[in-house]
Design a protein around this motif. Structure first.
Motif, mmCIF file in Angstrom:
data_model
loop_
_atom_site.group_PDB
_atom_site.id
_atom_site.type_symbol
_atom_site.label_atom_id
_atom_site.label_comp_id
_atom_site.label_asym_id
_atom_site.label_seq_id
_atom_site.Cartn_x
_atom_site.Cartn_y
_atom_site.Cartn_z
ATOM 1 N N MET A 22 7.597 -3.554 -18.224
ATOM 2 C CA MET A 22 6.326 -3.432 -17.519
ATOM 3 C C MET A 22 6.615 -3.118 -16.062
ATOM 4 S SD MET A 22 3.719 -6.362 -18.987
ATOM 5 C CE MET A 22 4.811 -7.739 -18.647
ATOM 6 N N ILE A 23 5.951 -2.126 -15.530
ATOM 7 C CA ILE A 23 6.038 -1.798 -14.117
ATOM 8 C C ILE A 23 4.681 -2.094 -13.493
ATOM 9 C CG2 ILE A 23 6.425 0.017 -12.415
ATOM 10 C CD1 ILE A 23 8.268 1.379 -14.413
ATOM 11 N N LYS A 58 -1.703 -6.943 0.410
ATOM 12 C CA LYS A 58 -2.467 -7.955 1.147
ATOM 13 C C LYS A 58 -2.934 -9.089 0.242
ATOM 14 C CE LYS A 58 -4.087 -4.687 4.651
ATOM 15 N NZ LYS A 58 -5.267 -4.042 5.284
ATOM 16 N N SER A 59 -3.607 -8.728 -0.837
ATOM 17 C CA SER A 59 -4.153 -9.760 -1.726
ATOM 18 C C SER A 59 -3.168 -10.216 -2.784
ATOM 19 C CB SER A 59 -5.413 -9.232 -2.421
ATOM 20 O OG SER A 59 -5.092 -8.160 -3.300
ATOM 21 N N LYS A 60 -2.089 -9.429 -2.984
ATOM 22 C CA LYS A 60 -1.091 -9.669 -4.041
ATOM 23 C C LYS A 60 -1.693 -9.577 -5.442
ATOM 24 C CE LYS A 60 2.345 -10.459 -1.217
ATOM 25 N NZ LYS A 60 1.628 -10.247 0.066
ATOM 26 N N LYS A 61 -2.840 -8.891 -5.529
ATOM 27 C CA LYS A 61 -3.463 -8.688 -6.833
ATOM 28 C C LYS A 61 -2.884 -7.455 -7.515
ATOM 29 C CE LYS A 61 -7.939 -10.898 -5.920
ATOM 30 N NZ LYS A 61 -9.418 -10.682 -5.882
ATOM 31 N N LEU A 62 -2.857 -7.521 -8.855
ATOM 32 C CA LEU A 62 -2.349 -6.404 -9.647
ATOM 33 C C LEU A 62 -3.332 -5.245 -9.586
ATOM 34 C CD1 LEU A 62 -0.143 -5.458 -11.674
ATOM 35 C CD2 LEU A 62 -1.579 -6.380 -13.501
ATOM 36 N N LEU A 63 -2.812 -4.058 -9.226
ATOM 37 C CA LEU A 63 -3.638 -2.859 -9.145
ATOM 38 C C LEU A 63 -3.442 -1.936 -10.333
ATOM 39 C CD1 LEU A 63 -3.067 -1.941 -5.384
ATOM 40 C CD2 LEU A 63 -5.050 -3.110 -6.369
ATOM 41 N N TRP A 64 -2.211 -1.865 -10.823
ATOM 42 C CA TRP A 64 -1.880 -0.946 -11.913
ATOM 43 C C TRP A 64 -0.716 -1.522 -12.696
ATOM 44 C CZ3 TRP A 64 2.443 1.728 -13.525
ATOM 45 C CH2 TRP A 64 2.255 2.826 -14.391
ATOM 46 N N ARG A 65 -0.749 -1.346 -14.000
ATOM 47 C CA ARG A 65 0.369 -1.789 -14.847
ATOM 48 C C ARG A 65 0.619 -0.744 -15.923
ATOM 49 N NH1 ARG A 65 0.609 -7.733 -17.184
ATOM 50 N NH2 ARG A 65 1.779 -7.995 -15.233
ATOM 51 N N GLY A 66 1.877 -0.366 -16.073
ATOM 52 C CA GLY A 66 2.297 0.500 -17.161
ATOM 53 C C GLY A 66 3.312 -0.229 -18.009
ATOM 54 N N MET A 67 3.221 -0.080 -19.311
ATOM 55 C CA MET A 67 4.092 -0.855 -20.197
ATOM 56 C C MET A 67 4.487 -0.040 -21.412
ATOM 57 S SD MET A 67 3.350 -4.496 -22.132
ATOM 58 C CE MET A 67 2.197 -3.781 -23.286
ATOM 59 N N ILE A 114 6.720 5.799 -18.287
ATOM 60 C CA ILE A 114 5.697 4.884 -17.767
ATOM 61 C C ILE A 114 5.047 5.461 -16.514
ATOM 62 C CG2 ILE A 114 5.293 2.610 -16.760
ATOM 63 C CD1 ILE A 114 7.532 1.525 -18.537
ATOM 64 N N LEU A 115 5.865 5.916 -15.562
ATOM 65 C CA LEU A 115 5.334 6.362 -14.284
ATOM 66 C C LEU A 115 4.736 7.761 -14.346
ATOM 67 C CD1 LEU A 115 7.863 4.855 -11.733
ATOM 68 C CD2 LEU A 115 5.589 4.032 -12.392
ATOM 69 N N ALA A 116 4.873 8.436 -15.486
ATOM 70 C CA ALA A 116 4.145 9.690 -15.677
ATOM 71 C C ALA A 116 2.641 9.436 -15.653
ATOM 72 C CB ALA A 116 4.552 10.350 -16.988
ATOM 73 N N GLU A 117 2.250 8.178 -15.905
ATOM 74 C CA GLU A 117 0.841 7.791 -15.940
ATOM 75 C C GLU A 117 0.344 7.293 -14.585
ATOM 76 O OE1 GLU A 117 -0.921 8.070 -18.733
ATOM 77 O OE2 GLU A 117 0.701 8.524 -20.132
ATOM 78 N N PHE A 118 1.218 7.318 -13.555
ATOM 79 C CA PHE A 118 0.820 6.826 -12.233
ATOM 80 C C PHE A 118 0.820 7.964 -11.229
ATOM 81 C CE2 PHE A 118 1.592 5.171 -8.012
ATOM 82 C CZ PHE A 118 0.655 4.153 -7.931
#
Length: 198
Positions: A145-146, A152-161, A186-190
């Motif tokens: 998982m990437i 700033k918020s340390k919230k998850l913005l995007w995940r590829g798996m 995975i990062l082809a989707e980002f």
């Protein structure tokens, strides 16, 4: 030399097309403004076979290469980065059970010519023609998982798996290419919507 590099990239892209990837992301975040990133490396996995210094270096190098190709700059100061990037590795022992049916099922009749034998298998006895052939296979499945995180918020913005059956990898170069292929897929989707339809 240039032709060899291009050929290598085409082979890698073709291989990546067969890697199953799933993604999720925040629809409230504007990914078009992402221009830089910093690493937020996770704690090492408790199983050193899954995550060690060599594996970590391969994952980091592969992610860096993909983000650089996308025009993102790496910064050392996380507070100045557009996003943070991290990853998680997992590995699970799996069992696959395949039922190929019986000799009778495949051929629709009981082959009485040399009934005690099956071509290529040797003697099994008459009753085996009616038994199902069940093959049990043990294998390992890896998970990568990437994560892209708001600094700033340390919230998850995007995940590829992706989850993949681990092939037999005998050399460091084979392991490097396996990681590169997985990360590239995975990062082809980002960022979201950037993947090219095949």
């Amino acid at each position: 030399m240039k032709k060899l590099v291009v050929a290598g990239l085409l082979v890698l892209l073709a291989a990546c097309a067969g890697v199953p990837v799933s993604t999720d992301y925040s629809q409230d975040f504007d990914f078009s403004n992402v221009s830089s990133y910093a690493w937020l490396l996770p704690a090492k996995h408790s199983n050193p076979e899954v995550d060690n210094d060599l594996v970590r270096a391969r994952v980091v190098d592969a992610v860096d290469a993909q983000f650089t190709a996308k025009g993102l700059s790496q910064v050392s100061d996380a507070s100045k980065a557009s996003v943070l990037v991290s990853y998680q590795l997992g590995q699970e022992d799996k069992i696959a059970i395949d039922n190929f049916g019986s000799w009778y099922t495949h051929f629709g009749y009981y082959p009485c010519y040399r009934c005690g034998y099956r071509p290529g298998y040797g003697y099994f006895g008459h009753s085996h023609f009616y038994d199902d052939d069940i093959w049990v296979r043990n294998y390992k499945e890896s998970t990568l998982m990437i994560d892209v995180i708001d600094p700033k918020s340390k919230k998850l913005l995007w995940r590829g798996m992706t989850k993949r059956i681990i092939p037999s990898l005998k050399t460091p170069e084979e392991r490097r290419l396996y990681v590169l292929e997985t990360v590239s897929a995975i990062l082809a989707e980002f960022p979201p919507g950037s993947a090219v339809a095949h």
